[in-house]
Design a protein around this motif. Structure first.
Motif, mmCIF file in Angstrom:
data_model
loop_
_atom_site.group_PDB
_atom_site.id
_atom_site.type_symbol
_atom_site.label_atom_id
_atom_site.label_comp_id
_atom_site.label_asym_id
_atom_site.label_seq_id
_atom_site.Cartn_x
_atom_site.Cartn_y
_atom_site.Cartn_z
ATOM 1 N N SER A 49 -5.619 40.687 12.110
ATOM 2 C CA SER A 49 -5.889 39.830 10.958
ATOM 3 C C SER A 49 -6.284 38.411 11.362
ATOM 4 O O SER A 49 -6.617 37.596 10.492
ATOM 5 N N GLU A 51 -8.869 37.056 12.669
ATOM 6 C CA GLU A 51 -10.221 36.602 12.351
ATOM 7 C C GLU A 51 -10.354 36.104 10.915
ATOM 8 O O GLU A 51 -11.249 35.313 10.612
ATOM 9 N N THR A 52 -9.465 36.545 10.027
ATOM 10 C CA THR A 52 -9.548 36.132 8.630
ATOM 11 C C THR A 52 -8.569 35.003 8.292
ATOM 12 O O THR A 52 -8.448 34.619 7.130
ATOM 13 N N TYR A 105 -4.620 33.174 4.888
ATOM 14 C CA TYR A 105 -5.903 33.836 5.069
ATOM 15 C C TYR A 105 -6.983 33.197 4.196
ATOM 16 O O TYR A 105 -6.698 32.393 3.299
ATOM 17 N N VAL A 106 -8.197 33.561 4.456
ATOM 18 C CA VAL A 106 -9.335 33.004 3.736
ATOM 19 C C VAL A 106 -9.212 33.224 2.236
ATOM 20 O O VAL A 106 -9.609 32.367 1.433
ATOM 21 N N ASP A 107 -8.632 34.342 1.816
ATOM 22 C CA ASP A 107 -8.511 34.641 0.389
ATOM 23 C C ASP A 107 -7.307 33.957 -0.252
ATOM 24 O O ASP A 107 -7.024 34.161 -1.433
#
Length: 295
Positions: A49, A51-52, A105-107
């Motif tokens: 995970s 990378e995100t 995370y990005v989200d």
């Protein structure tokens, strides 16, 4: 079976670098500045995970505190691709604290938290330089000095009274007492006079002493400044004294504050290295570059 302890045996020295059990979160105690360098690397051991990930939030739990507080440079810190750094210059001295890092995370969702414990050394009993005065905006301006006078704390009451007809007693409306105010005089060597003068006029500061003083850490803006006053004949090599009032403030907001490392900045980097190739040759990772090689 009882444990047998030999009082004459050397005490176990805690490591300067501590790593969380999962290996993703690490802390280096920065003894010269009484701070802690914090770093996360979710790529080692590999985390699918990573990378995100784009940020990390780090909080610190102090002994006796009801809840953890955010680390100023990690509320949150950037950790694009799962790698990021922070610096805590506000941990209490001489007591164990627990740091917890949580990736974001990005989200906007959060990943599993990692924790570790460290202790930032306090000045030893008998050490002349027993007071840390730290700058929040420019940690490299921070100084240790010798306490010459340390008044008893005064805490002003907040009361409004009114006479009540037909009663011998007054009616009192009261609120929380004010924070404990101290009058302080410190002594510094001649070579630190200009630095102390600049520090006391630089904005919000943090005063810290070892646990034995039974005085809580205090954020403050120095008031009623006096000095520098020579302790000996003018022009001698003896110390100079500064006096000021410590009236504690609430902790300044930490949200969105940038990474600040003592004695390290982009300006210093540009002065030290002529090219980016020279920078790349000296620092193997971004974490190392951002903390001047501490991580």
């Amino acid at each position: 079976m009882p444990m047998i302890v030999d009082p004459s045996a050397p005490q176990v020295k805690p490591p300067d670098r501590v790593t969380s059990v999962d290996g993703w979160f690490a802390a280096n105690v920065d003894k010269p500045w009484a701070g802690v360098v914090l770093s996360v690397d979710y790529t080692t051991p590999p985390n699918p995970s990573a990378e995100t990930m784009w940020q990390v939030r780090v909080v610190r739990q102090d002994p006796g505190a009801s809840a953890p507080v955010p680390v100023r440079s990690a509320d949150p810190a950037w950790a694009i691709g799962g790698v990021g750094t922070a610096y805590d210059h506000e941990a209490p001295l001489g007591v164990p604290v627990v740091y917890t890092a949580t990736p974001i995370y990005v989200d906007g969702s959060e990943g599993p938290s990692s924790s570790l414990a460290v202790t930032v050394p306090a000045p030893e009993p008998g050490d002349d330089r027993d007071l840390w005065i730290k700058s929040l905006d420019t940690p490299g301006m921070s100084l240790r000095s010798m306490i010459v006078e340390w008044s008893g704390a005064a805490s002003a009451g907040r009361q409004d009274g009114a006479d009540i007809a037909g009663s011998a007693f007054r009616q009192i409306a009261y609120d929380e007492h004010g924070a404990e105010v101290l009058q302080v005089v410190v002594d510094v060597p001649p070579e630190a006079v200009d630095s102390m003068r600049a520090l006391l006029r630089s904005g919000v500061l943090l005063a810290q002493v070892r646990p034995g003083y039974l005085t809580p850490d205090a954020y403050f803006v120095p008031a009623d400044l006096t000095g520098p006053t020579p302790t000996g004949r003018l022009g001698s090599s003896e110390g100079y004294r500064f006096g000021f009032t410590i009236e504690p403030l609430a902790r300044p907001d930490t949200a969105g504050q940038p990474l600040r490392v003592p004695g390290w900045s982009w300006d210093i980097l540009a002065t030290r290295f002529a090219t980016w190739d020279a920078v790349a040759a000296s620092f193997s990772t971004w974490a190392s570059l951002s903390t001047n090689g501490i991580t």
